[in-house]
Design an enzyme around this catalytic site. Sequence first.
Site, mmCIF file in Angstrom:
data_model
loop_
_atom_site.group_PDB
_atom_site.id
_atom_site.type_symbol
_atom_site.label_atom_id
_atom_site.label_comp_id
_atom_site.label_asym_id
_atom_site.label_seq_id
_atom_site.Cartn_x
_atom_site.Cartn_y
_atom_site.Cartn_z
ATOM 1 N N GLU A 3 -31.172 -4.213 -30.635
ATOM 2 C CA GLU A 3 -30.046 -4.272 -29.692
ATOM 3 C C GLU A 3 -28.890 -3.542 -30.331
ATOM 4 O OE1 GLU A 3 -26.898 -6.097 -29.991
ATOM 5 O OE2 GLU A 3 -27.374 -6.426 -32.108
ATOM 6 N N HIS A 30 -25.073 -8.159 -27.778
ATOM 7 C CA HIS A 30 -23.629 -8.176 -27.556
ATOM 8 C C HIS A 30 -23.318 -8.287 -26.062
ATOM 9 C CE1 HIS A 30 -23.878 -6.577 -31.648
ATOM 10 N NE2 HIS A 30 -22.603 -6.902 -31.797
ATOM 11 N N SER A 81 -25.655 -9.247 -35.004
ATOM 12 C CA SER A 81 -24.833 -8.068 -35.265
ATOM 13 C C SER A 81 -24.950 -7.687 -36.738
ATOM 14 C CB SER A 81 -23.384 -8.328 -34.829
ATOM 15 O OG SER A 81 -22.640 -7.129 -34.806
#
Length: 311
Positions: free
Chosen positions: A212, A280, A119
Amino acid sequence: MISSAVPSNRSSLRPRALRPGAHLRVIAPSSPFDMQDFARGVDRLRARYRVTYDQQISARAGYLAGDDARRLRELEDAIDDPDVDAIVAARGGYGAMRIASSIDPARVAAHPKLLVGFSDVTALHALWARAGVCSLHASMVAALGRGSDAMLARWIDVVEGKSTCSFEGLTPIGASRAVIEAPVIGGNLALLAAMTGTPLAPPLDGAILFVEDVGEAPYRVDRMLTQLRLSGALENVAGVLVGSFTRCAPGADGTTVESVVAERLGDLDVPVLVGLPCGHVEEPLELPLGARARIDGTRGCVTFVEPLVHL
């Protein structure tokens, strides 16, 4: 201070594999986190490793885990301490970009330690990539606190060099069905787009780009991929791996994120595989960054041809 990026065709430095009793330093370079999940994650890791963290790790400054000075000092101490074997993020959120520019990649290369997170930690993975050091896109401490025993066992196998990561059943898009080998570099699409055109951007020439994201409308995914295209960042990639795009539901126009990815990446004339279970999602799989992988564009599989860590 920022020095020049390491070319992606250069062999990466591999951190030492962890062993029981290894020293893990937990950092919070981004946003605050749930203290209960964090405490459970630390306890679970302490069953096998020595885990330490800054006494001010629970600090809050709005949406940041303390001010920039605290978070930068914490990161510098973890990088420079010769007793630390691995650096593991508490969670993501936002803030790592604000401190990454203060670290010279040569400092990371001088003491190559395994970095674990994803992230917002993509900004630090980019720093490690520019230093030519492998890192691991994987669950962080707070997530390990609420994850299953199987997830933790898999995480341990990867950081200890007992597992070679491979992925099958991926879906190829576009015309290329080539077989290529290159290092995997990337992470969260929003961070990669935000770093484009700045000294923080990772070296993508000759690399397999991994992307992502979470909570982005399809048109925003379009905008970020278009930004990468217009900047020239995708001109010399060897391939693309597309991970999970979670909570990226269509708007009123009905356009899906899958169709956006296919349209924006399908004409690159390199192997593009979608469906990698990394990102995620509930208990995501671990993905080495910086290590060389083989993409088979016909069979829809990815196999790492060199280890993430050295024994």
